[in-house]
Design a protein around this motif. Structure first.
Motif, PDB file in Angstrom:
ATOM      1  N   GLY A 132       0.775  -1.231   0.000  1.00  9.96           N
ATOM      2  CA  GLY A 132       0.000   0.000   0.000  1.00  9.96           C
ATOM      3  C   GLY A 132       0.803   1.276   0.000  1.00  9.96           C
ATOM      4  N   LYS A 150       0.259   4.117  -5.311  1.00  9.92           N
ATOM      5  CA  LYS A 150      -1.043   4.047  -5.974  1.00  9.92           C
ATOM      6  C   LYS A 150      -1.002   4.952  -7.202  1.00  9.92           C
ATOM      7  CE  LYS A 150      -3.494   7.917  -3.795  1.00  9.92           C
ATOM      8  NZ  LYS A 150      -4.753   8.353  -3.132  1.00  9.92           N
ATOM      9  N   ASP A 161      -5.417   9.650  -7.875  1.00  9.63           N
ATOM     10  CA  ASP A 161      -6.879   9.653  -7.870  1.00  9.63           C
ATOM     11  C   ASP A 161      -7.448  10.930  -7.265  1.00  9.63           C
ATOM     12  OD1 ASP A 161      -6.235   9.282  -5.244  1.00  9.63           O
ATOM     13  OD2 ASP A 161      -7.202   7.330  -5.030  1.00  9.63           O
ATOM     14  N   ASP A 185      -5.949   9.458   0.451  1.00  7.81           N
ATOM     15  CA  ASP A 185      -6.074   8.119   1.029  1.00  7.81           C
ATOM     16  C   ASP A 185      -5.136   7.120   0.359  1.00  7.81           C
ATOM     17  OD1 ASP A 185      -8.738   9.604   1.174  1.00  7.81           O
ATOM     18  OD2 ASP A 185      -8.999   8.030   2.682  1.00  7.81           O
ATOM     19  N   MET A 186      -4.430   6.324   1.183  1.00  8.29           N
ATOM     20  CA  MET A 186      -3.624   5.238   0.671  1.00  8.29           C
ATOM     21  C   MET A 186      -4.538   4.077   0.283  1.00  8.29           C
ATOM     22  SD  MET A 186      -0.574   5.431   3.538  1.00  8.29           S
ATOM     23  CE  MET A 186       0.503   4.218   2.768  1.00  8.29           C
ATOM     24  N   VAL A 187      -4.076   3.241  -0.632  1.00  8.65           N
ATOM     25  CA  VAL A 187      -4.901   2.166  -1.181  1.00  8.65           C
ATOM     26  C   VAL A 187      -4.230   0.815  -0.933  1.00  8.65           C
ATOM     27  CG1 VAL A 187      -5.915   1.210  -3.288  1.00  8.65           C
ATOM     28  CG2 VAL A 187      -5.847   3.693  -2.954  1.00  8.65           C
ATOM     29  N   GLY A 188      -5.032  -0.183  -0.524  1.00  9.06           N
ATOM     30  CA  GLY A 188      -4.518  -1.544  -0.351  1.00  9.06           C
ATOM     31  C   GLY A 188      -3.487  -1.677   0.748  1.00  9.06           C
ATOM     32  N   TYR A 234       3.949   9.374   3.913  1.00 11.60           N
ATOM     33  CA  TYR A 234       2.686   8.809   4.379  1.00 11.60           C
ATOM     34  C   TYR A 234       2.721   8.605   5.883  1.00 11.60           C
ATOM     35  CZ  TYR A 234       5.088   4.259   4.418  1.00 11.60           C
ATOM     36  OH  TYR A 234       5.959   3.227   4.664  1.00 11.60           O
TER      37      TYR A 234
END
Length: 277
Positions: free
Chosen positions: A184, A187, A190, A194-197, A230
């Motif tokens: 994660g 990414k 987008d 928000d971080m993904v996965g 992050y």
């Protein structure tokens, strides 16, 4: 006695200790007139500590009056970290001799190697092995974090003594883990932070111990494509053996937001006019 053998304090959070309490510990016997040989249960009463952050509960302690020729070995309070071997230190050793009617101090002749104790007395010696009484084990078979009383086994006593008493405590504190971002950290762009996965794993857990991590939020410092710091917040430990470990509630690092492919489709324009030769 007035100092007795001290006390063990448990329940502190965030690395705090007795130094974070107000007041000082006082221990008193509730049966001071009883001076015959015997084992007196729950007669030592503690008091004196103050705190705005903790509700303090005192657990009454036991008091023993030993007969003559009983070897008494006291240990300093031992403290270790989960999964590490404790180091024990002898603070006093001796007995009251019925033959000479005097105290025999053997601290200078008491040695300890690991959990093996030997006390020399004239041309003889007493030996025994320390053990944790009522041990509690984790899933991996390791002594759990907590407070324990130390006893003995396999004793061999010299002819100068008739019995043995060992006083000692052991505090096992949780082991510190490191959180690792397993997935994660990248990414495609987008437009949001928000971080993904995201997947966070603990590093340092003993084989066979059952420990997992959960977290509250995972955000980049910015939403634009490129390198972004992050932060993962609200990290907590879960599982059957979670109480044997501690972990920081926050994990930081650097990730990557890649640019999103953007397709521009061209529009064909046809010019129409009347034929004019």
């Amino acid at each position: 006695p007035t100092a007795f053998n001290g006390a063990t304090l448990t329940g502190f959070v965030n690395g705090e200790s007795e130094e974070d309490l107000g007041g000082s510990l006082t221990i008193a016997r509730c049966n001071p007139a009883e001076n015959g040989v015997g084992e007196f249960i729950a007669v030592l009463r503690g008091s004196g500590f103050t705190s705005d952050n903790y509700e303090i509960t005192y657990v009454d302690g036991d008091f023993s009056i030993l007969p003559a020729d009983a070897l008494l070995v006291k240990l300093e309070s031992a403290k270790t970290t989960y999964a590490e071997d404790p180091v024990y230190t002898i603070s006093s050793a001796g007995y009251f001799s019925s033959t000479n009617e005097q105290l025999v101090d053997l601290i200078s002749f008491a040695t300890i190697s690991g959990i093996s104790v030997r006390v020399l007395d004239s041309f003889e010696s007493s030996s025994f092995t320390l053990e944790v009484l009522n041990p509690q084990s984790s899933t991996s078979g390791t002594l759990k974090a907590g407070s324990y009383t130390i006893g003995f086994k396999d004793e061999q006593l010299s002819s100068n003594v008739t019995s043995l008493k060992v006083l000692g405590t052991l505090e096992v504190t949780p082991s510190a883990l490191q959180a690792r971002l397993a997935a994660g950290d990248s990414k495609e762009y987008d437009g949001i932070r928000d971080m993904v996965g995201v997947s966070v794993e603990p590093s340092g857990v003993l084989t066979d111990d059952v420990v997992t991590l959960s977290f509250g939020s995972a955000l980049y410092s910015g939403a634009s494509a490129g390198s972004q710091n992050y932060r993962v917040d609200g990290i907590t430990l879960n599982g059957a053996d979670a109480a044997n470990y501690t972990i920081d509630a926050q994990l930081t690092g650097q990730g990557q937001i890649s640019a999103k492919a953007l397709t521009v489709t061209g529009t064909t324009v046809t010019k129409v006019k009347a034929y004019d030769g």
